[in-house]
Each structure stands twice: as C-alpha cells, then as structure tokens.
Design a protein around this motif. Sequence first.
Motif, short mmCIF file in Angstrom:
data_model
loop_
_atom_site.label_atom_id
_atom_site.label_comp_id
_atom_site.label_asym_id
_atom_site.label_seq_id
_atom_site.Cartn_x
_atom_site.Cartn_y
_atom_site.Cartn_z
N GLY A 120 44.19 20.63 -18.62
CA GLY A 120 42.91 19.94 -18.64
C GLY A 120 42.95 18.68 -19.47
O GLY A 120 43.99 18.27 -19.99
N ARG A 121 41.78 18.05 -19.57
CA ARG A 121 41.64 16.84 -20.36
C ARG A 121 41.40 17.18 -21.83
O ARG A 121 40.69 18.13 -22.14
CB ARG A 121 40.49 16.00 -19.81
N ASN A 122 41.94 16.36 -22.70
CA ASN A 122 41.80 16.61 -24.13
C ASN A 122 40.35 16.78 -24.55
O ASN A 122 39.99 17.71 -25.29
CB ASN A 122 42.42 15.46 -24.94
N GLU A 123 39.51 15.85 -24.11
CA GLU A 123 38.11 15.85 -24.54
C GLU A 123 37.41 17.16 -24.19
O GLU A 123 36.68 17.73 -25.01
CB GLU A 123 37.38 14.67 -23.89
N ILE A 124 37.63 17.63 -22.98
CA ILE A 124 36.96 18.85 -22.52
C ILE A 124 37.57 20.09 -23.16
O ILE A 124 36.86 20.95 -23.70
CB ILE A 124 37.02 18.96 -20.99
N GLN A 125 38.89 20.19 -23.12
CA GLN A 125 39.53 21.40 -23.61
C GLN A 125 39.37 21.56 -25.13
O GLN A 125 39.04 22.64 -25.61
CB GLN A 125 41.01 21.43 -23.22
N TYR A 126 39.60 20.47 -25.88
CA TYR A 126 39.39 20.57 -27.33
C TYR A 126 37.91 20.75 -27.66
O TYR A 126 37.57 21.39 -28.66
CB TYR A 126 39.96 19.34 -28.03
N GLY A 127 37.04 20.18 -26.82
CA GLY A 127 35.61 20.38 -27.02
C GLY A 127 35.24 21.85 -26.92
O GLY A 127 34.47 22.38 -27.75
N LYS A 128 35.79 22.54 -25.93
CA LYS A 128 35.52 23.97 -25.77
C LYS A 128 36.16 24.77 -26.89
O LYS A 128 35.55 25.72 -27.41
CB LYS A 128 36.03 24.45 -24.40
N ILE A 129 37.38 24.41 -27.26
CA ILE A 129 38.06 25.10 -28.35
C ILE A 129 37.24 25.00 -29.64
O ILE A 129 37.05 25.99 -30.36
CB ILE A 129 39.48 24.50 -28.55
N ASP A 130 36.73 23.81 -29.92
CA ASP A 130 35.93 23.63 -31.14
C ASP A 130 34.59 24.34 -31.03
O ASP A 130 34.06 24.85 -32.03
CB ASP A 130 35.73 22.14 -31.41
#
Length: 220
Positions: free
Chosen positions: A117-127
Amino acid sequence: MESIKAILFDLDNTLLDRTATFDVFTRAFLKNYFGHLDAVDELHKRIVELDQDGYKDKTKLFEELMLELPWKQRPVAAELMDFYRAEYVKSASPMNHAGEIIAHVRSRYKTGLITNGRNEIQYGKIDRLGIRHDFDVILVSEEAGVKKPDPSIFAMALNKLGLSPEQCLFIGDHPVNDIEAPHMLGMKTIWVKVNQPWRDGLTAQPIATVERLSELLDII
C-alpha cells in the motif's frame, strides 16, 4: 517453535479488520455524498463489491464509482481521493484480540510488519491502531519499492532483523501474498482465513490455519 526468533505480520485483515474498516468508511462516504437518497443499502453493497476486498487500485475504484453511482452533483476525482485518505484512516479498526496477540508475540520474539500500500494510508492506519512502536521492523511496499508477493520485500525485513528465513514465521490472510511468497523464501507461515480463498497449485503448507487471532495463543 523453538527455532523461531521473529514473527512478522501482514496488516489488512490480519491485525487490522479491513472488512470493518472499509464498512465504516463506506457508510461515511454514503452519508457525505448520498444524503439525498432514502435508501443506500444497495449502493453500500455495490461499493464493497467493486472494492474487491481492497485489492482494486483506489484511483480505478473511484473512477468506476464516478460513472456508476447516482450522484446529486458529481465531484472531481481528486476530491474523492482526499475524502478517502482522511476518512479511511479514521475508520481503522483492529481485529479482535490484535492487541493481546501483539503483546504476546513481543514478549517472546522479535516482531515485524509487512504490508502492501501507500505510505500515507498504511502508516495512517498503523498509527490509528497505535501499534507503530510494537514492531522491530515495518515495511510498506511504497517505501520498499517492491510489493508482496515478491519475496524480496520479505528478504528486506529479515535483513533488518538480522535473521535467516528459517528463523522467521509470517502470519497473514492472503494465500499468495502472505503464505506462498514467504514460503518461497524458506519462512514458516500461518494462514489467517478471512475473505481470501485458498488457491489451487500453491506449494506452501502453513503450519496452522486460524479463523480468529485468539487461536494463535495456543500456537505461538
């Protein structure tokens, strides 16, 4: 499990309940853009169908929705992508017992997370789930420059952990991306059976198949 030194996870429909997350997002999407309709159940069903369990590129998904849905006023594609980035991340929901499993694994093994996935979306969900600091290594395909099922993304993670494939176990829901791919590198696997059916012709034999994360407590 004595030889295992690290356990690595997939994100969507493994630690994050992707089905529930997209359901919450879709309801917010319909409320925002289709409040002029009395009933939206069929639209909801159609959006979920077109999304293909998250495996359809979102630009293509929104292009299809632009053409197909009964808009009161059709927005531009960029607006829909902005709405998705904001609302989808806010909708992130964990799998039942995800926190318990992560804590259990961290107390015994090194940990990793590999997700497409895209960094923005995946790290957003992780955070949003509050789990970024629970892993010794996190790889998102956009930043890695390679995506599952390419075994090299798994090799990158093992290199960062300083471990061999035989010392690592991968847990995920997709038979090809999360089971066959790490198997080809020599890793052991556990299949989380959610929405993706097993594919004919796969050579991988996971050490276990679970339908609920809580079942992992008896395995790892």
